[in-house]
Design a protein around this motif. Structure first.
Motif, mmCIF file in Angstrom:
data_model
loop_
_atom_site.group_PDB
_atom_site.id
_atom_site.type_symbol
_atom_site.label_atom_id
_atom_site.label_comp_id
_atom_site.label_asym_id
_atom_site.label_seq_id
_atom_site.Cartn_x
_atom_site.Cartn_y
_atom_site.Cartn_z
ATOM 1 N N LEU A 1 18.772 -12.524 12.957
ATOM 2 C CA LEU A 1 19.153 -11.134 12.686
ATOM 3 C C LEU A 1 20.341 -10.675 13.530
ATOM 4 O O LEU A 1 21.237 -9.992 13.047
ATOM 5 C CB LEU A 1 17.951 -10.221 12.940
ATOM 6 C CG LEU A 1 18.161 -8.733 12.697
ATOM 7 C CD1 LEU A 1 18.448 -8.469 11.229
ATOM 8 C CD2 LEU A 1 16.943 -7.943 13.162
ATOM 9 N N LEU A 2 20.338 -11.055 14.807
ATOM 10 C CA LEU A 2 21.344 -10.535 15.731
ATOM 11 C C LEU A 2 22.491 -11.519 15.974
ATOM 12 O O LEU A 2 23.367 -11.241 16.794
ATOM 13 C CB LEU A 2 20.668 -10.168 17.069
ATOM 14 C CG LEU A 2 19.478 -9.205 16.954
ATOM 15 C CD1 LEU A 2 18.830 -8.979 18.312
ATOM 16 C CD2 LEU A 2 19.914 -7.877 16.344
ATOM 17 N N VAL B 1 12.346 -4.797 13.923
ATOM 18 C CA VAL B 1 13.694 -4.995 14.471
ATOM 19 C C VAL B 1 13.656 -5.033 16.000
ATOM 20 O O VAL B 1 14.398 -5.790 16.637
ATOM 21 C CB VAL B 1 14.676 -3.917 13.951
ATOM 22 C CG1 VAL B 1 14.453 -2.562 14.632
ATOM 23 C CG2 VAL B 1 16.121 -4.367 14.120
ATOM 24 N N MET B 2 12.759 -4.261 16.617
ATOM 25 C CA MET B 2 12.656 -4.290 18.079
ATOM 26 C C MET B 2 12.070 -5.619 18.557
ATOM 27 O O MET B 2 12.339 -6.057 19.678
ATOM 28 C CB MET B 2 11.814 -3.113 18.588
ATOM 29 C CG MET B 2 12.492 -1.746 18.494
ATOM 30 S SD MET B 2 14.129 -1.656 19.266
ATOM 31 C CE MET B 2 13.719 -1.954 20.988
ATOM 32 N N GLY B 3 11.279 -6.249 17.688
ATOM 33 C CA GLY B 3 10.771 -7.572 18.020
ATOM 34 C C GLY B 3 11.888 -8.578 18.240
ATOM 35 O O GLY B 3 11.739 -9.544 19.001
ATOM 36 N N ALA B 4 13.025 -8.364 17.591
ATOM 37 C CA ALA B 4 14.198 -9.218 17.801
ATOM 38 C C ALA B 4 15.070 -8.704 18.945
ATOM 39 O O ALA B 4 15.634 -9.482 19.715
ATOM 40 C CB ALA B 4 15.018 -9.285 16.507
ATOM 41 N N ILE B 5 15.173 -7.366 19.058
ATOM 42 C CA ILE B 5 16.103 -6.780 20.033
ATOM 43 C C ILE B 5 15.590 -6.932 21.467
ATOM 44 O O ILE B 5 16.380 -7.197 22.393
ATOM 45 C CB ILE B 5 16.373 -5.294 19.689
ATOM 46 C CG1 ILE B 5 17.208 -5.212 18.408
ATOM 47 C CG2 ILE B 5 17.071 -4.568 20.837
ATOM 48 C CD1 ILE B 5 17.343 -3.813 17.843
ATOM 49 N N VAL C 1 23.874 -1.257 14.541
ATOM 50 C CA VAL C 1 23.351 0.098 14.712
ATOM 51 C C VAL C 1 22.046 0.189 13.920
ATOM 52 O O VAL C 1 22.044 0.038 12.704
ATOM 53 C CB VAL C 1 24.354 1.168 14.225
ATOM 54 C CG1 VAL C 1 23.744 2.559 14.374
ATOM 55 C CG2 VAL C 1 25.669 1.073 14.991
ATOM 56 N N VAL C 2 20.947 0.426 14.642
ATOM 57 C CA VAL C 2 19.626 0.418 14.005
ATOM 58 C C VAL C 2 19.356 1.757 13.326
ATOM 59 O O VAL C 2 19.667 2.817 13.869
ATOM 60 C CB VAL C 2 18.521 0.146 15.048
ATOM 61 C CG1 VAL C 2 17.133 0.233 14.398
ATOM 62 C CG2 VAL C 2 18.721 -1.219 15.696
ATOM 63 N N ASP D 1 13.901 -5.016 9.488
ATOM 64 C CA ASP D 1 14.565 -6.322 9.596
ATOM 65 C C ASP D 1 13.949 -7.110 10.745
ATOM 66 O O ASP D 1 13.576 -6.549 11.770
ATOM 67 C CB ASP D 1 16.065 -6.149 9.881
ATOM 68 C CG ASP D 1 16.827 -5.567 8.694
ATOM 69 O OD1 ASP D 1 16.246 -5.551 7.584
ATOM 70 O OD2 ASP D 1 17.971 -5.127 8.896
ATOM 71 N N SER D 2 13.886 -8.421 10.560
ATOM 72 C CA SER D 2 13.403 -9.263 11.656
ATOM 73 C C SER D 2 13.974 -10.660 11.466
ATOM 74 O O SER D 2 14.714 -10.917 10.528
ATOM 75 C CB SER D 2 11.873 -9.299 11.681
ATOM 76 O OG SER D 2 11.389 -9.897 10.496
#
Lengths: 84, 226
Positions: free
Chosen positions: B40-41, B70-74, B5-6, B35-36
């Protein structure tokens, strides 16, 4: 110091409730005669020195990638601000 | 079953989203906007982008969050099939990320609206709606100022033809959304965006129903089957 001006407007087919609210308020002030009011955004991107073609190109990229959302907005213009 | 949950600066419903995951039987894993990294995921069975006003809704709702680390990973993970649910502001972030088509604009009546909203669940083969029955009507809390779903006619026709309208408003269109659309999915069905707030409808005594719970049990069930 030079400045690049980027103007962004909601697409013509997209409802603009903010512009409508401004239009209603103008009517209440008695400033009428406008058939429609639409509200957009202006960005001023400053650079050291004069605005170069390269700076304009970067501003165009900024306008496309972040400053506007092509689904709902048009980049109306990207231009160097005229000297004061 | 672990669901990330971001929390972005300005997220409001991250706590409730974590609680919904817990009540559905999963383990919520907090993720921070800064976070990156490739790992991460790892070990996560899904990610929720919660409601709120990320980055103060500056520029456009979700526009700044879309470029957060974090969106760079998601984003690539979602493109590869990781279940991602965007609720309200999270839906806006998914549209700005081009993971979902269309955009969310200011409500046509110009006011922030908070109400218990009747919906019809129309697509049940997504990661987040498989525990509903097709056509099921549910009562879910809705609260937004910029919840009007818009896309060009060709995109809307494509969404309808491919059955990608996940949920539609019933009785009242609360925000001027085109074709009463309350939620859409990507073609694969792992990415879902929803304007109403199922995370507020998961516990008796809090919210108008328990109709939100199946969104969270669906993704956990999918994780078990995977």
């Amino acid at each position: 110091m030079g400045t690049v001006i980027v103007d962004v407007m909601p697409k013509p087919e997209i409802l603009d409730p903010q512009g409508q609210a401004v239009g209603h308020a103008l009517g209440k002030l008695g400033i009428d005669g406008f058939t429609e009011v639409r509200q957009g955004k202006r960005f001023a991107l400053s650079v050291d020195g004069e605005v170069t073609e390269e700076a304009l190109a970067r501003a165009r990229e900024a306008a496309e990638r972040l400053l506007s959302n092509p689904v709902i907005e048009d980049v109306v213009s990207v231009r160097a601000e005229a000297d004061a | 079953m672990r669901i990330g949950v971001v929390t972005f600066p300005g997220s409001l419903d991250d706590g409730d989203a974590q609680r919904a995951v817990r009540l559905a039987g999963g383990e919520p894993v907090p993720l921070w906007h800064a976070d990156s990294g490739d790992t991460l995921l790892h070990g996560l069975d899904g990610v929720i982008l919660p409601g709120g006003f990320s980055y103060g809704d500056y520029l456009r709702c979700g526009a700044i969050a879309r470029f957060s680390p974090v969106m760079g990973a998601i984003i690539p993970a979602a493109q590869a099939g990781l279940p991602v649910l965007g609720i309200c502001n999270g839906f806006q972030v998914l549209c700005e990320s081009h993971l979902l088509p269309g955009a969310l604009v200011r409500n046509d009546h110009q006011q922030f609206l908070c109400r218990d909203q009747l919906l019809r669940i129309e697509r049940t083969d997504t990661a987040w709606t498989s525990d509903f029955t097709p056509g099921q009507e549910v009562l879910i809390a809705l609260k937004n100022g910029e919840g009007g779903y818009v896309a060009d006619e060709a995109t809307l026709d494509e969404l309808e033809a491919e059955g990608r309208v996940v949920a539609r408003y019933l009785e009242v269109n609360p925000n001027g959304s085109r074709r009463d659309i309350a939620g859409v999915s990507n073609a694969r069905g792992n990415v879902v965006g929803l304007m109403p707030h199922p995370e507020h409808c998961v516990e008796a005594g809090f919210g108008p129903s328990l109709d939100g719970l199946p969104f969270f049990t669906s993704v956990l069930r999918q994780a078990v089957l995977a």
